[in-house]
Design a protein around this motif. Structure first.
Motif, PDB file in Angstrom:
ATOM      1  N   VAL A 195       5.301  15.071   7.333  1.00 49.65           N
ATOM      2  CA  VAL A 195       5.457  13.811   6.600  1.00 49.65           C
ATOM      3  C   VAL A 195       6.298  12.837   7.416  1.00 49.65           C
ATOM      4  CG1 VAL A 195       6.433  12.723   4.540  1.00 49.65           C
ATOM      5  CG2 VAL A 195       5.147  14.863   4.319  1.00 49.65           C
ATOM      6  N   MET A 196       7.351  13.330   8.042  1.00 43.34           N
ATOM      7  CA  MET A 196       8.155  12.463   8.897  1.00 43.34           C
ATOM      8  C   MET A 196       7.314  11.893  10.047  1.00 43.34           C
ATOM      9  SD  MET A 196      11.317  12.134   7.757  1.00 43.34           S
ATOM     10  CE  MET A 196      10.367  11.864   6.234  1.00 43.34           C
ATOM     11  N   LYS A 219       0.844  -1.196   0.000  1.00 44.50           N
ATOM     12  CA  LYS A 219       0.000   0.000   0.000  1.00 44.50           C
ATOM     13  C   LYS A 219       0.882   1.251   0.000  1.00 44.50           C
ATOM     14  CE  LYS A 219      -3.760  -2.210   2.593  1.00 44.50           C
ATOM     15  NZ  LYS A 219      -4.573  -2.173   3.843  1.00 44.50           N
ATOM     16  N   ILE A 220       0.598   2.164  -0.927  1.00 50.14           N
ATOM     17  CA  ILE A 220       1.383   3.385  -1.008  1.00 50.14           C
ATOM     18  C   ILE A 220       0.470   4.596  -1.064  1.00 50.14           C
ATOM     19  CG2 ILE A 220       1.598   3.014  -3.518  1.00 50.14           C
ATOM     20  CD1 ILE A 220       4.238   4.629  -3.353  1.00 50.14           C
ATOM     21  N   ALA A 221       0.763   5.577  -0.230  1.00 48.96           N
ATOM     22  CA  ALA A 221       0.029   6.845  -0.241  1.00 48.96           C
ATOM     23  C   ALA A 221       0.816   7.839  -1.088  1.00 48.96           C
ATOM     24  CB  ALA A 221      -0.150   7.379   1.175  1.00 48.96           C
ATOM     25  N   ILE A 222       0.121   8.479  -2.017  1.00 48.66           N
ATOM     26  CA  ILE A 222       0.739   9.506  -2.863  1.00 48.66           C
ATOM     27  C   ILE A 222       0.309  10.862  -2.343  1.00 48.66           C
ATOM     28  CG2 ILE A 222       1.012  10.415  -5.194  1.00 48.66           C
ATOM     29  CD1 ILE A 222       2.048   7.587  -4.994  1.00 48.66           C
ATOM     30  N   LEU A 223       1.226  11.606  -1.744  1.00 47.06           N
ATOM     31  CA  LEU A 223       0.932  12.962  -1.285  1.00 47.06           C
ATOM     32  C   LEU A 223       1.127  13.925  -2.452  1.00 47.06           C
ATOM     33  CD1 LEU A 223       2.800  12.999   2.159  1.00 47.06           C
ATOM     34  CD2 LEU A 223       0.530  12.087   1.598  1.00 47.06           C
ATOM     35  N   GLY A 224       0.161  14.831  -2.623  1.00 51.15           N
ATOM     36  CA  GLY A 224       0.220  15.728  -3.771  1.00 51.15           C
ATOM     37  C   GLY A 224      -0.261  15.047  -5.036  1.00 51.15           C
ATOM     38  N   ASP A 229      -4.479  17.013   4.900  1.00 48.69           N
ATOM     39  CA  ASP A 229      -3.817  18.313   4.815  1.00 48.69           C
ATOM     40  C   ASP A 229      -2.389  18.176   5.321  1.00 48.69           C
ATOM     41  OD1 ASP A 229      -2.913  20.905   4.975  1.00 48.69           O
ATOM     42  OD2 ASP A 229      -4.700  21.692   5.966  1.00 48.69           O
ATOM     43  N   ALA A 230      -1.413  18.430   4.436  1.00 45.96           N
ATOM     44  CA  ALA A 230      -0.012  18.250   4.803  1.00 45.96           C
ATOM     45  C   ALA A 230       0.456  19.232   5.857  1.00 45.96           C
ATOM     46  CB  ALA A 230       0.869  18.368   3.565  1.00 45.96           C
ATOM     47  N   LEU A 231      -0.294  20.321   6.087  1.00 43.46           N
ATOM     48  CA  LEU A 231       0.069  21.280   7.130  1.00 43.46           C
ATOM     49  C   LEU A 231      -0.625  20.978   8.454  1.00 43.46           C
ATOM     50  CD1 LEU A 231       0.118  24.582   5.053  1.00 43.46           C
ATOM     51  CD2 LEU A 231       2.080  23.431   6.095  1.00 43.46           C
ATOM     52  N   ASP A 232      -1.426  19.919   8.469  1.00 45.37           N
ATOM     53  CA  ASP A 232      -2.127  19.467   9.682  1.00 45.37           C
ATOM     54  C   ASP A 232      -1.605  18.073  10.007  1.00 45.37           C
ATOM     55  OD1 ASP A 232      -3.917  18.259  11.490  1.00 45.37           O
ATOM     56  OD2 ASP A 232      -5.611  19.440  10.753  1.00 45.37           O
ATOM     57  N   ARG A 233      -0.730  17.975  10.987  1.00 45.12           N
ATOM     58  CA  ARG A 233      -0.032  16.721  11.265  1.00 45.12           C
ATOM     59  C   ARG A 233      -0.993  15.557  11.524  1.00 45.12           C
ATOM     60  NH1 ARG A 233       5.340  16.712  14.831  1.00 45.12           N
ATOM     61  NH2 ARG A 233       5.754  18.144  13.097  1.00 45.12           N
ATOM     62  N   ASP A 259       2.258   1.221   3.592  1.00 46.74           N
ATOM     63  CA  ASP A 259       3.634   0.735   3.707  1.00 46.74           C
ATOM     64  C   ASP A 259       4.648   1.775   3.244  1.00 46.74           C
ATOM     65  OD1 ASP A 259       2.879  -2.096   4.379  1.00 46.74           O
ATOM     66  OD2 ASP A 259       1.960  -1.950   2.390  1.00 46.74           O
ATOM     67  N   ILE A 260       4.225   2.604   2.276  1.00 49.42           N
ATOM     68  CA  ILE A 260       5.110   3.601   1.667  1.00 49.42           C
ATOM     69  C   ILE A 260       4.356   4.920   1.535  1.00 49.42           C
ATOM     70  CG2 ILE A 260       6.413   4.241  -0.414  1.00 49.42           C
ATOM     71  CD1 ILE A 260       6.705   1.235  -1.017  1.00 49.42           C
ATOM     72  N   ILE A 261       5.046   6.024   1.795  1.00 49.14           N
ATOM     73  CA  ILE A 261       4.498   7.355   1.534  1.00 49.14           C
ATOM     74  C   ILE A 261       5.385   8.021   0.489  1.00 49.14           C
ATOM     75  CG2 ILE A 261       4.051   9.657   2.465  1.00 49.14           C
ATOM     76  CD1 ILE A 261       3.335   8.355   5.125  1.00 49.14           C
ATOM     77  N   PHE A 262       4.794   8.333  -0.669  1.00 47.66           N
ATOM     78  CA  PHE A 262       5.509   9.103  -1.682  1.00 47.66           C
ATOM     79  C   PHE A 262       5.211  10.575  -1.444  1.00 47.66           C
ATOM     80  CE2 PHE A 262       5.681  11.509  -5.608  1.00 47.66           C
ATOM     81  CZ  PHE A 262       6.980  11.247  -6.010  1.00 47.66           C
ATOM     82  N   ASN A 263       6.261  11.344  -1.217  1.00 48.78           N
ATOM     83  CA  ASN A 263       6.127  12.750  -0.854  1.00 48.78           C
ATOM     84  C   ASN A 263       6.237  13.630  -2.103  1.00 48.78           C
ATOM     85  OD1 ASN A 263       6.303  15.327   0.165  1.00 48.78           O
ATOM     86  ND2 ASN A 263       7.921  14.870   1.643  1.00 48.78           N
ATOM     87  N   GLY A 264       5.092  13.855  -2.758  1.00 49.52           N
ATOM     88  CA  GLY A 264       5.061  14.687  -3.954  1.00 49.52           C
ATOM     89  C   GLY A 264       4.598  16.099  -3.672  1.00 49.52           C
ATOM     90  N   LEU A 265       4.695  16.533  -2.419  1.00 49.38           N
ATOM     91  CA  LEU A 265       4.253  17.878  -2.033  1.00 49.38           C
ATOM     92  C   LEU A 265       5.233  18.918  -2.573  1.00 49.38           C
ATOM     93  CD1 LEU A 265       3.442  17.011   1.687  1.00 49.38           C
ATOM     94  CD2 LEU A 265       1.771  17.329  -0.168  1.00 49.38           C
ATOM     95  N   ASN A 266       4.705  19.930  -3.228  1.00 48.60           N
ATOM     96  CA  ASN A 266       5.580  20.952  -3.807  1.00 48.60           C
ATOM     97  C   ASN A 266       4.818  22.265  -3.919  1.00 48.60           C
ATOM     98  OD1 ASN A 266       7.974  21.952  -4.918  1.00 48.60           O
ATOM     99  ND2 ASN A 266       7.255  21.582  -6.996  1.00 48.60           N
ATOM    100  N   PRO A 267       4.882  23.117  -2.893  1.00 48.60           N
ATOM    101  CA  PRO A 267       4.177  24.404  -2.947  1.00 48.60           C
ATOM    102  C   PRO A 267       4.677  25.257  -4.106  1.00 48.60           C
ATOM    103  CG  PRO A 267       5.005  23.950  -0.728  1.00 48.60           C
ATOM    104  CD  PRO A 267       5.626  22.929  -1.637  1.00 48.60           C
ATOM    105  N   ILE A 268       3.855  26.191  -4.543  1.00 45.78           N
ATOM    106  CA  ILE A 268       4.279  27.092  -5.603  1.00 45.78           C
ATOM    107  C   ILE A 268       5.499  27.890  -5.133  1.00 45.78           C
ATOM    108  CG2 ILE A 268       1.972  27.255  -6.592  1.00 45.78           C
ATOM    109  CD1 ILE A 268       1.741  30.032  -5.306  1.00 45.78           C
TER     110      ILE A 268
END
Length: 319
Positions: free
Chosen positions: A88-89, A3-8, A50-54, A65-74
């Motif tokens: 994310v950590m 299972k992998i979560a895609i952030l962003g 929400d990535a700004l809400d822990r 099992d895996i978190i892909f961190n695709g977060l990229n603010p403008i």
């Protein structure tokens, strides 16, 4: 099934990476602020987070099992990068998930090394470079403390994939339908590009070869180290006619940068367009085998179609 979560997942990179993992048979959770995801991610499960809400992020990634961190603010919002990385950590640690992260070349500063290997030291000379170094320092500390395992894959500028926001669609291809190719820098200067579908398959390959990797890894993804002359030739082949060459009007951005925040941020990173650089890896092939690499003509043709520019034969038939 892994299972992998895609952030962003709504972003250009997140969409392409999510699609690659779906096609590879992973169980995908597409995490977005709204809980809505692009139609092209059929087969994934949409989740709001929400990535700004822990706590929100921890809940959104529960059980993966895996978190892909695709977060990229403008570009004008990079003050959010480090708080997001800290959250994310926390989410990775709370759920025992491995962290996959796309690195940049911002860390190396100016002057840029002509060839960047995994051993090239960081020397950030911009705020964005310092932020990226601080993020990677955080990831390394979490790994060394045994809390979060991170696998980082570093790439150059993106092209390919749907959506907007890359140098390719905003500058290079912006006037192709009017017969003009726009070069962001000197036309004969070597610049590192990453074709996103290749980059995404690289992450899939890493996820399948974790037994060959340590608790913290930072690997380079050698994409297309090419000049604007080479890209222009590929574009002309794709569209079936020659194009005029135009230069990006940097003087306009520099003149307006005191008054336009986005222009100021772009100008601060302009050295990337005037200093040759490419990525090399001494390790990636040994981990994943053959490095994904779509030939330039085909990659450019597909990237043009992704942003709505018609090609002569269609991307699937491009040489």
């Amino acid at each position: 099934m892994t299972k992998i979560a895609i952030l962003g997942a709504n972003g250009r990179l997140g969409r392409v990476v999510a699609r690659a993992f779906i096609d590879a048979g992973f169980d995908i959770r597409a995490v977005t602020r709204t809980g809505k995801m692009p139609a092209e991610l059929k087969g994934a499960t949409a989740v709001a987070g929400d990535a700004l809400d822990r706590q929100s992020l921890i809940q959104a990634t529960e059980g993966v099992d895996i978190i892909f961190n695709g977060l990229n603010p403008i570009y004008t919002d990079w003050g959010k990068c480090l708080p997001m990385a800290q959250n994310v950590m926390a989410a990775c640690h709370a759920n025992g998930a491995l962290h996959l992260f796309p690195g940049t070349v911002y860390n190396y500063g100016s002057p840029m090394p002509a060839v960047i290997t995994e051993d090239t030291p960081f020397h950030p000379t911009t705020e964005k470079g310092r932020i990226r170094c601080a993020m990677e320092d955080l990831f390394r500390r979490e790994a060394e403390a045994g809390r979060v395992r991170t696998i980082l894959l570093r790439a150059g500028d993106f092209f390919g994939g749907t959506g907007s926001g890359s140098w390719f669609d905003l500058i290079v291809a912006a006037k192709i339908n009017k017969g003009t190719y726009t070069a962001p820098g000197p036309a004969d200067l070597v610049h590192e590009w990453a074709y996103l579908p290749d980059f995404a398959v690289g992450f899939v390959a890493l996820a399948r070869n974790l037994d060959k990797l340590g608790f913290y890894e930072a690997l380079n993804f050698p994409g297309h180290a090419v000049t604007d002359l080479q890209i222009k030739a590929a574009v002309e082949k794709a569209v079936g006619h020659q194009l005029k060459m135009a230069a990006m009007p940097w003087w306009v951005l520099r003149a307006g940068s005191p008054f336009v925040a986005m222009w100021r941020e772009i100008v601060s990173m302009s050295y990337l367009r005037f200093q040759p650089h490419r990525l090399a890896s001494t390790r990636l092939e040994g981990v994943i085998g053959e490095i994904p690499h779509t030939p330039l003509d085909r990659a450019v043709a597909e990237a043009l179609e992704d942003v709505g520019i018609a090609t002569v034969n269609g991307a699937a038939e491009a040489a």
